[in-house]
Design an enzyme around this catalytic site. Sequence first.
Site, PDB file in Angstrom:
ATOM      1  N   CYS A  28       0.830  -1.214   0.000  1.00  0.00           N
ATOM      2  CA  CYS A  28       0.000   0.000   0.000  1.00  0.00           C
ATOM      3  C   CYS A  28       0.862   1.262   0.000  1.00  0.00           C
ATOM      4  CB  CYS A  28      -0.986   0.003   1.157  1.00  0.00           C
ATOM      5  SG  CYS A  28      -0.236  -0.227   2.760  1.00  0.00           S
ATOM      6  N   HIS A 306      -1.529   1.476   7.497  1.00  0.00           N
ATOM      7  CA  HIS A 306      -2.010   1.334   6.136  1.00  0.00           C
ATOM      8  C   HIS A 306      -1.886   2.677   5.429  1.00  0.00           C
ATOM      9  CE1 HIS A 306      -4.204  -0.212   2.770  1.00  0.00           C
ATOM     10  NE2 HIS A 306      -5.206   0.639   2.927  1.00  0.00           N
TER      11      HIS A 306
END
Length: 397
Positions: A28, A306
């Site tokens: 990510c 994230h």
Amino acid sequence: SLNIVTFVFQNSKSAQGLVGLKNLGNTCFMNSILQCLSNTHSLRDYCLHNAHRRDLNHSRSNTALMEEFAKLIQTMWTSSSSEAVSPSEFKTQIQRYAPRFVGYNQQDAQEFLRFLLDGLHNEVNRVSVRPRGSTEDFDHLPDEEKGKKMWSKYLEREDSKVVDVFVGQLKSSLTCSHCGFCSTVFDPFWDLSLPITKKGYGEVSLMDCMRLFTKEDVLDGDEKPTCYRCKTRRRCTKKFTVQKFPKILVLHLKRFSEARRTSKLSTFVNFPLKDLDLREFSSESSNAVYHLYAVSNHSGTTMGGHYTAYCRSPSSGEWSTFNDSRVTPMSSSQVRSSDAYVLFYDPPACSPFTSFPETLLPLPLPLHSVSHCERSTFQSSRFQSSTFQPLDSFLVC
Ligand SMILES: [Zn+2]
């Protein structure tokens, strides 16, 4: 059939770059940065028009990173499907260039951005033979001229589209507290890493962080530098100013502690979406007003987090959230959050609706035919001019 292709291009999600990227296992950080770069107007156009091919430095053995990057951007902006794209071939190349990205560990998005831009720059550097280092110094010149000389010296070695877009010049001034002598050093920068102001409570502003970054620092004790005039170590003050603002300004908020990322500051840093005015940090009078167009966000902690991206489309001006393979529309009022980590600003002239109409973008030719298209005689400046090249002149491949 051309009309159909144009229709698809104008109406599919991919034609607006609203295409997700598959997560290949903790990637990510990479996807977030790729989306920010995909929405960087001039870099996107450089790839879409295959302009990088003219610059690929064939005297170097490898040009695959730039090729794969451009291919990925082209796919994100021209494939007729709106399904998420896999960046695996690109990942293979970035791993080759920077082996630290091998494997599936969570990485730092800003470090990744640095490596990526450096890698792309090296492959499209217009300089194939770097001149030998000279000992010439420009210390006798006034600061403004010295800054310009140092900049041209930099371009003699490092000169590419990537430099045109992202690199600025920082001036650091060292003033002797004893005799008042001031020496200056000019260094190129690819982004500014801003410390986050510590306040007991509440939010801080991006301007607070900029002021902390440029605040006068005292160098004393063991840190005392040698004064050029006194010829001995003296207590000095050091201060940064921006000598030359880059076209695209990347601001990195230092949320992570430098010692192995053991802690994270989740302070809410309030940053403007429009009219970020940095003229007070400029050493020369220069244009330093920017609008925000992309943010790389980090949510979570140092243990597990994230990355996502919020980007304003260079075509429509609308904001979207890019969360790996998912792309969703968002309101500009949601862009500011305590997850903001790397901010991308462009000058007002690059903002949507002042650019060329969407119909003048290259058509979504299959990639294999694009690769044979050597008539990519586009220069980004032409897109802003009224004498735009007729559409059919770049359909001849
Ligand atoms: Zn001195």
